[in-house]
Design a protein around this motif. Sequence first.
Motif, mmCIF file in Angstrom:
data_model
loop_
_atom_site.group_PDB
_atom_site.id
_atom_site.type_symbol
_atom_site.label_atom_id
_atom_site.label_comp_id
_atom_site.label_asym_id
_atom_site.label_seq_id
_atom_site.Cartn_x
_atom_site.Cartn_y
_atom_site.Cartn_z
ATOM 1 N N ARG A 169 -19.877 -18.200 -3.357
ATOM 2 C CA ARG A 169 -21.051 -17.637 -2.693
ATOM 3 C C ARG A 169 -22.282 -18.167 -3.410
ATOM 4 O O ARG A 169 -22.338 -18.154 -4.644
ATOM 5 N N PRO A 170 -23.293 -18.641 -2.672
ATOM 6 C CA PRO A 170 -24.516 -19.112 -3.337
ATOM 7 C C PRO A 170 -25.194 -17.985 -4.100
ATOM 8 O O PRO A 170 -25.203 -16.823 -3.674
ATOM 9 N N LYS A 171 -25.789 -18.324 -5.228
ATOM 10 C CA LYS A 171 -26.508 -17.336 -6.022
ATOM 11 C C LYS A 171 -27.794 -16.897 -5.322
ATOM 12 O O LYS A 171 -28.234 -15.767 -5.494
ATOM 13 N N LYS A 172 -28.365 -17.783 -4.524
ATOM 14 C CA LYS A 172 -29.556 -17.452 -3.751
ATOM 15 C C LYS A 172 -29.135 -17.139 -2.316
ATOM 16 O O LYS A 172 -28.507 -17.966 -1.658
ATOM 17 N N THR A 173 -29.489 -15.956 -1.840
ATOM 18 C CA THR A 173 -29.047 -15.544 -0.503
ATOM 19 C C THR A 173 -29.567 -16.465 0.591
ATOM 20 O O THR A 173 -28.914 -16.622 1.631
ATOM 21 N N ASP B 8 -25.184 -23.726 -8.509
ATOM 22 C CA ASP B 8 -25.849 -22.983 -7.439
ATOM 23 C C ASP B 8 -24.996 -21.852 -6.873
ATOM 24 O O ASP B 8 -25.482 -21.072 -6.048
ATOM 25 N N VAL B 9 -23.717 -21.786 -7.272
ATOM 26 C CA VAL B 9 -22.807 -20.819 -6.660
ATOM 27 C C VAL B 9 -22.109 -19.982 -7.726
ATOM 28 O O VAL B 9 -22.043 -20.360 -8.903
ATOM 29 N N LYS C 149 -13.536 -21.929 9.473
ATOM 30 C CA LYS C 149 -14.901 -22.389 9.294
ATOM 31 C C LYS C 149 -15.865 -21.305 9.784
ATOM 32 O O LYS C 149 -15.776 -20.837 10.923
ATOM 33 N N THR C 150 -16.779 -20.899 8.919
ATOM 34 C CA THR C 150 -17.837 -19.965 9.285
ATOM 35 C C THR C 150 -19.149 -20.485 8.731
ATOM 36 O O THR C 150 -19.194 -21.520 8.054
ATOM 37 N N PHE C 151 -20.228 -19.746 8.973
ATOM 38 C CA PHE C 151 -21.533 -20.151 8.440
ATOM 39 C C PHE C 151 -21.580 -20.046 6.921
ATOM 40 O O PHE C 151 -22.438 -20.638 6.272
ATOM 41 N N ASN C 152 -20.621 -19.303 6.325
ATOM 42 C CA ASN C 152 -20.657 -19.077 4.870
ATOM 43 C C ASN C 152 -19.299 -19.322 4.213
ATOM 44 O O ASN C 152 -18.987 -18.706 3.197
ATOM 45 N N SER C 153 -18.513 -20.227 4.784
ATOM 46 C CA SER C 153 -17.170 -20.488 4.243
ATOM 47 C C SER C 153 -17.228 -21.431 3.031
ATOM 48 O O SER C 153 -16.589 -22.479 2.987
ATOM 49 N N TRP C 154 -17.969 -21.026 2.010
ATOM 50 C CA TRP C 154 -18.177 -21.846 0.813
ATOM 51 C C TRP C 154 -16.894 -21.930 -0.012
ATOM 52 O O TRP C 154 -16.265 -20.914 -0.316
#
Length: 285
Positions: free
Chosen positions: A213-217, A232-233, A251-256
Amino acid sequence: MSKLATPPVNQASIAVTANEARPAQPLFNFPNARFVYEPYPVGIVTPLIEDSLYKKLVDSYPDVSLFKLMPYLGNKQSVKYSLAEMNNPKEYKEFLAATPAWREFYEWVKTPDFIVRTLKMLSKKNIELGYIKPDGAKKSKSLIEQITQVLQGKKDTNEIPLSARFEFSILPADGGQLHPHTDSPGKIITWVISMLHPGEWNSAFGGGTEIMRPKKTELNFNWVNRYLEFDDVETLSTYDFLPNQGLVFVKTFNSWHGVRPMSGQGSNMLRRTLTINIESGDETY
């Protein structure tokens, strides 16, 4: 860092039809799937493949001399070697033609049977992607009905909305890595399957697939698959690199996810995997 031989690239394509021969039984052990749903759906299946077949596949995994170096992914310096129909199709096709166990496996993955079984497994885990028609729906044909029409010769293969892509991937234990990313928009579902014998991998080197998850929302939304740096994550969970294990995620918008740089300096050990992408439309990113 370890160096692997890389052959010249052939840009020709490989045509595959939907009605290729396939085994009578599926080659994945879908009922064993266990899922988490935050921050996006990720499943793990262990063991994924019947033991004797899995051993044959690992024993006959392609030699590194067939792979192409993919040093830059998303403009980030990752260290990955690929043998795939899009990257080096001549070597890829020749390897499959000469290797019966992998050819049979490839033929099943390339059939609609594999796609439908994956979709049904996800549906049973409450992950509905809209390709299988719900009970009582009448507006449009389900993917299964469309596939049946293809197999009966009533519909062209290219009219099926999904297809599967099959890639051999290698990361060297000496510095191999994949920067944080979410996968490109054309990908719907990804399978990452480990290819190693029990006791072969040194877990101290790393190599696990990390859910991030990115540290910055403001960086969380990433439909177009920009890459980030590891700084960054933050890592939410790690799936260790283990034999006969399949990871499947949507796959999603946030599948980091990613693989941090491995620490096997001076080692010739290789993190070998098979990646299968179920895709929709053209891969443009």
